[in-house]
Design a protein around this motif. Sequence first.
Motif: not given
Length: 303
Positions: A41-56
């Motif tokens: 889950r911690g890795i996922g939170r990092v990915v959330y912050r560092l991947s604006p394209k995938r987040r969008h």
Amino acid sequence: MAKRRKHSLYSPINWPAWMGLGLLWLISQWLPYRMALPLGRGIGRVVYRLSPKRRHIARVNLQICFADKSADEIERLLKQHFASLGVGMLMIGFAWWAKDSKLQPLVEIEGLEHLQNSLEQGRGVILLSAHFTDLEITGRLLSLFQPIAVMYRPHENPVIEWAFTRNRQQRFEAAIPRNEIRQVVRTLKKNLPVWYAPDQSFKGPNSTLAPFFGEPAGTNTATSRLAKISKADTILFSGYRKADESGYKLIIHPPLEDFPTEDLPADAARINGLIEQAVGYAPEQYLWIHRRFKKRKVIPDPY
């Protein structure tokens, strides 16, 4: 356009991928399942912050598919999805390298008799699935109960492709590239289940626009054609990570009745509806970072 240069598996450009695989192996060997969850889950939170394209992309998908949810509810589900995505990344290591004895206590299975009954009648089975964040581990868990073959899409990274192919060949009866239709049919005719996830965006002569959560989506019609050619039963299979963190629940549904038909668009819409049903069990665990509604004729790209 210049051709993309091919690199050796062991060239420096691929060292980060090897290091990532090494970390996955270490985690799968030494970390208990319950301790892997908060790390994932911690890795996922990092990915959330560092991947604006995938987040969008994921946000747009959630807004389309859950139009009745408020903005706050969408954002909450979006963050839950990325947490699930991080867990799924770690579970790839468990799927590939963890011992059976470590995985068996994690699995609860429902409906195995449906799969066994179809195989006892010698018809072969198309195990219809979908792209969830924990897809790899649920397939490994099912293989503890029943040998299966798996269809897959080759990965662009050569190291990841090597790892996927090698480990799937070791864990499953066969690993079949998704364009090898003849091999799929031969495998089904040998009365071996073939695990198949047709839910990603697809275009071309063997596709149709079919509703997915009420929105037209490019949908592969291959499931109907495979079922017709092979005479195999088609069975919905899905797996979810339990909310109580005790492991996974696998669900195998009864074979589809009156399938396939001569109406390919209607079959595709039916399959999308089944996948919607599967998503409903754990919406945050579906792979929302894929552009499911891209490249549709005369319909603007929402991304």
